[in-house]
Design a protein around this motif. Structure first.
Motif, mmCIF file in Angstrom:
data_model
loop_
_atom_site.group_PDB
_atom_site.id
_atom_site.type_symbol
_atom_site.label_atom_id
_atom_site.label_comp_id
_atom_site.label_asym_id
_atom_site.label_seq_id
_atom_site.Cartn_x
_atom_site.Cartn_y
_atom_site.Cartn_z
ATOM 1 N N CYS A 15 0.840 -1.190 0.000
ATOM 2 C CA CYS A 15 0.000 0.000 0.000
ATOM 3 C C CYS A 15 0.881 1.248 0.000
ATOM 4 O O CYS A 15 2.088 1.172 0.219
ATOM 5 C CB CYS A 15 -0.940 0.001 1.203
ATOM 6 N N ILE A 29 -7.689 -0.515 -5.075
ATOM 7 C CA ILE A 29 -6.889 -0.117 -6.233
ATOM 8 C C ILE A 29 -7.085 1.355 -6.555
ATOM 9 O O ILE A 29 -6.232 1.996 -7.164
ATOM 10 C CB ILE A 29 -7.243 -0.991 -7.465
ATOM 11 N N PHE A 37 0.707 2.373 -8.043
ATOM 12 C CA PHE A 37 -0.705 2.253 -8.398
ATOM 13 C C PHE A 37 -1.015 3.012 -9.682
ATOM 14 O O PHE A 37 -1.895 2.610 -10.445
ATOM 15 C CB PHE A 37 -1.577 2.720 -7.234
ATOM 16 N N ILE A 56 -3.032 -6.372 -2.371
ATOM 17 C CA ILE A 56 -2.314 -5.254 -1.768
ATOM 18 C C ILE A 56 -1.970 -5.601 -0.329
ATOM 19 O O ILE A 56 -2.835 -6.043 0.436
ATOM 20 C CB ILE A 56 -3.167 -3.978 -1.828
ATOM 21 N N SER A 66 -7.373 -6.195 -4.436
ATOM 22 C CA SER A 66 -7.439 -4.820 -4.934
ATOM 23 C C SER A 66 -8.876 -4.350 -5.089
ATOM 24 O O SER A 66 -9.137 -3.152 -5.178
ATOM 25 C CB SER A 66 -6.720 -4.714 -6.281
#
Length: 258
Positions: A15, A29, A37, A56, A66
């Motif tokens: 993350c 996401i 990302f 993630i 995600s």
């Protein structure tokens, strides 16, 4: 390595501290907004495939899909937090690997996050090829890009159209990179050109601002907003690689990923 439509692939990415601060719940996401990302969402926009699963590694939630909807939060991954999460993360990873016959796995996480995956090697089946990104952030992003696309990222040049998007509206042609579009938008916002906050259902996220998509296209093309539709504005921005978000029933939907 390249993610294609012939084999199941798995991406695990850590993350990011940078998050979109939209209220309520958002798909993970979409919530996380770090550099990895941006690279991943751009790939999903350009190379849609149902055989890539993205998970993630979150300091708050552990290893999550995600697609899981999460709130905004602020928690950093520390060594102690990684050690506490490790048993739960490994157990979840084992479940994930047992669901599908993955053939490719990329782990793109920072050093502290990697500690939460300690022992993952024992879960890897023989047919699964594993790559772990190494080095500084820039190198990791390059490795992520190459794993997704199967080729190194093309060098960006302000004078080259190779990395630029192309769009045409009412005879006005635009050839710009996403970075150039955002740079121009930030300058126009500071200069107070027009009512950039006047949006209804669609907006472009720029830093902490929600910018009207039609306003941005109007500034880029020099055309009055009344001379083109909202759908045409979204089409132009998509062709230039700019993300546009729809607000609908108190939820956020990123149109390009649908």
């Amino acid at each position: 390595m390249v993610v294609d439509c012939k084999s199941h692939s798995l991406l695990i990415v850590s993350c990011s501290q940078r998050k979109r601060n939209n209220p309520g719940l958002m798909r993970a996401i979409e919530r996380y907004d770090g550099s990895a990302f941006w690279v991943t969402r751009r790939f999903l926009l350009q190379k849609t495939t149902g055989l890539l699963d993205i998970y993630i590694l979150s300091a708050e939630f552990g290893l999550i899909s995600s697609e899981q909807r999460i709130p905004n939060y602020d928690r950093r991954m520390t060594q102690q937090q990684a050690q506490q999460l490790q048993p739960r993360v490994i157990a979840e990873l084992e479940k994930i690997l047992n669901k599908k016959p993955y053939q490719q796995l990329l782990i793109c996480v920072s050093r502290d996050y990697l500690q939460a995956l300690n022992g993952y090697e024992q879960l890897i089946p023989k047919e699964l090829t594993v790559q772990v990104t190494r080095g500084a952030l820039g190198k990791k992003l390059s490795q992520l890009y190459q794993w997704l696309y199967g080729e190194p990222a093309k060098p960006r040049s302000s004078t080259s159209a190779i990395s630029q998007g192309r769009a045409c509206l009412r005879g006005v042609e635009l050839v710009l990179t996403p970075e150039q579009v955002l740079e121009k938008a930030r300058r126009w916002i500071v200069e107070g050109k027009g009512e950039f906050k006047r949006y209804q259902s669609w907006y472009v996220p720029i830093d902490d601002q929600k910018v009207a998509s039609k306003w941005l296209v109007s500034q880029l093309t020099g055309l009055p907003v009344k001379t083109f539709t909202a759908s045409e504005a979204r089409r132009v921005l998509k062709q230039l690689g700019i993300e546009v978000i729809q607000i609908k029933d108190d939820s956020v939907v990123r149109s390009e990923l649908k």
